[in-house]
Design an enzyme around this catalytic site. Structure first.
Site, short mmCIF file in Angstrom:
data_model
loop_
_atom_site.label_atom_id
_atom_site.label_comp_id
_atom_site.label_asym_id
_atom_site.label_seq_id
_atom_site.Cartn_x
_atom_site.Cartn_y
_atom_site.Cartn_z
N GLY A 59 0.81 -1.22 0.00
CA GLY A 59 0.00 0.00 0.00
C GLY A 59 0.84 1.26 0.00
O GLY A 59 0.56 2.22 -0.73
N GLY B 284 -1.71 -7.90 2.02
CA GLY B 284 -1.38 -9.26 2.45
C GLY B 284 -1.51 -10.28 1.34
O GLY B 284 -0.66 -11.17 1.19
P1 ADP Z 1 4.24 -1.28 1.97
O1 ADP Z 1 2.91 -0.76 2.46
O2 ADP Z 1 4.66 -0.67 0.67
O3 ADP Z 1 4.29 -2.79 1.95
P2 ADP Z 1 5.39 -1.09 4.61
O4 ADP Z 1 4.02 -0.96 5.15
O5 ADP Z 1 6.15 -2.32 4.93
O6 ADP Z 1 5.37 -0.83 3.03
O7 ADP Z 1 6.30 0.11 5.13
C1 ADP Z 1 5.99 1.44 4.82
C2 ADP Z 1 6.51 2.35 5.89
O8 ADP Z 1 7.88 2.12 6.10
C3 ADP Z 1 6.39 3.81 5.53
O9 ADP Z 1 5.44 4.41 6.37
C4 ADP Z 1 7.78 4.37 5.75
O10 ADP Z 1 7.79 5.61 6.42
C5 ADP Z 1 8.41 3.31 6.61
N1 ADP Z 1 9.88 3.30 6.53
C6 ADP Z 1 10.66 3.16 5.45
N2 ADP Z 1 11.96 3.26 5.78
C7 ADP Z 1 12.01 3.45 7.10
C8 ADP Z 1 13.08 3.66 8.05
N3 ADP Z 1 14.34 3.69 7.66
N4 ADP Z 1 12.75 3.83 9.35
C9 ADP Z 1 11.46 3.82 9.74
N5 ADP Z 1 10.43 3.65 8.91
C10 ADP Z 1 10.69 3.48 7.61
MG MG Z 2 2.08 -0.51 4.43
#
Ligand code: ADP
Ligand code: MG
Length: 395
Positions: free
Chosen positions: A352, A375
């Site tokens: 997302g 998921g």
């Molecule tokens: P996605 O929804 O694309 O699968 P995630 O939900 O796993 O991604 O992670 C997204 C979040 O990760 C974002 O809110 C972002 O701010 C955070 N994020 C990315 N890099 C870091 C970091 N170095 N430290 C803390 N948070 C991080």
């Molecule tokens: Mg996410």
């Protein structure tokens, strides 16, 4: 397996499981992306002489009706998109609701109230599924986001209806997240980031076997960097996964996979300041510093490999991209993906937050496929059989 295109609607009522689990704000639909994504399947049925009954969940009401989680506002947005009025029932399995469906004329649309106002939905209750099935004469599942769960509306109903097919959205997700990954055009690269390292590890283990390159950035990287003996200051990491991280790195060495971690990191002492304080080599992060983005040297390395790839899967931002000063890595990766796609490569994006990053950067239409399911897309990418796809005979 039948396909939606091959269904011959002859006075049929198409019962469609859609994913209208949209963000709401003050009783209105805040983002209608999922409603728009369901339109092709809905319109196909209408245009081919069927009447349509739509069912979806919204939020987590836990089996109890709640006004806040009514699908009524979604119905209003849907009317605007379809440019027609639709019927709405306040209970998805009441006699009245089933009667409304039975009286539909060809081309008419009936939206049912939130499925999860009944506990039978998530329990995949047999009687509840049988009531739902009475709405239709055939079943189309276009709700990819719930495919990793066996519920009444995506698995149970298929026991009661003969013609069951995936909708266009579901087929598209399957094509890119399953088929494209089985025989990828190489070089095949996966870029992982974000924070949910626990849920994303199955992906890492699968892709070190399948991919030519695996890149780890974002919050995930620090568990690996710590395991490799680096000081990571106050950066986010998961203590319980250090051993798993170690096994992954060791396994990648015995496989034909280049496993890359960041070599430099943008750090700050205070995230709330919105400012970065320095770029550090991964061996030079201070105790009071927090890693918030990948650094310029890492960006160059990641982007060069992306540019030289023919298939790239990207899941998870490279930094705290919501803050401008920490968004450089995510922006650079998204732009490299767009370029690679432009010269004929395949870019597949899941997650997302990664999807919102692409949208904010106005690069949405430059990518091959952006998944709508969190998921479900992770599980499909990890090579699992999703129950709802199994129920349709897709796997
Ligand atoms: P996605 O929804 O694309 O699968 P995630 O939900 O796993 O991604 O992670 C997204 C979040 O990760 C974002 O809110 C972002 O701010 C955070 N994020 C990315 N890099 C870091 C970091 N170095 N430290 C803390 N948070 C991080
Ligand atoms: Mg996410």
């Amino acid at each position: 397996m039948k396909s939606l295109e091959s269904l011959d609607f002859d006075n049929d009522r198409a019962l469609i499981r859609v994913d209208f689990n949209v963000p709401m704000s003050e009783g209105k639909v805040a983002d209608d992306f999922r409603i728009q994504a369901a339109l092709p399947s809905i319109k196909h049925c209408i245009d081919h002489g069927a009447s349509v009954v739509l069912m979806s969940h919204l939020g987590r009401p836990g089996g109890v009706p709640s006004e806040d989680l009514s699908l009524m506002p979604v119905g209003e947005t849907l009317c605007d998109h379809l440019e027609m009025s639709i019927k709405f029932s306040h209970d998805c399995v009441s006699d009245d609701a089933i009667d409304v469906s039975h009286e539909l004329q060809a081309g008419e649309v009936h939206l049912l109230e939130n499925l999860r106002f009944h506990t039978g939905e998530t329990k995949n209750d047999h009687d509840f599924a049988s009531r739902l099935a009475q709405h239709g004469t055939c079943f189309i599942n276009d709700a990819f986001g719930t495919s990793h769960r066996a519920h009444a509306s995506n698995v149970g109903v298929t026991d009661f209806l003969k013609n069951c097919t995936p909708g266009f959205l579901m087929s598209e997700e399957f094509k890119f997240l399953h088929s494209a990954v089985i025989r990828p055009k190489r070089p095949f690269t996966i870029v992982l980031g974000g924070t949910k390292i626990g849920t994303k590890l199955p992906l890492v283990t699968r892709f070190i076997r399948e991919a030519d390159n695996v890149f780890i950035g974002g919050g995930m990287a620090f568990t690996f960097l710590k395991m490799a003996g680096h000081k990571i200051g106050k950066s986010i990491y998961d203590d319980s996964l250090l051993q798993t991280a170690k096994q992954i790195v060791e396994m990648s060495k015995s496989l034909n996979c280049e496993f890359h971690l960041p070599s430099d990191i943008v750090v700050t002492e205070d995230i709330s300041s919105g400012q970065d304080s320095a770029v550090r080599k991964v061996s030079e992060i201070d105790n009071n510093e927090i890693g918030v983005d990948i650094g310029p040297e890492t960006i160059d390395q990641f982007c060069e490999t992306i540019n030289g790839s023919n298939t790239v899967i990207w899941n998870g931002p490279m930094g705290i991209f919501e803050t401008k000063a920490y968004s450089g890595g995510t922006k650079a990766v998204a732009e490299a993906l767009a370029q690679m796609t432009g010269r004929g490569g395949l870019s597949i994006i899941g997650g997302g937050d990664s999807a919102s990053a692409v949208r904010e950067l106005n690069l949405w239409s430059e990518m091959t496929h952006i998944s709508t399911g969190g998921g479900a897309s992770l599980e499909l990418l990890a090579g699992r059989e999703l129950p709802a796809m199994k129920a349709l005979g897709m796997v």
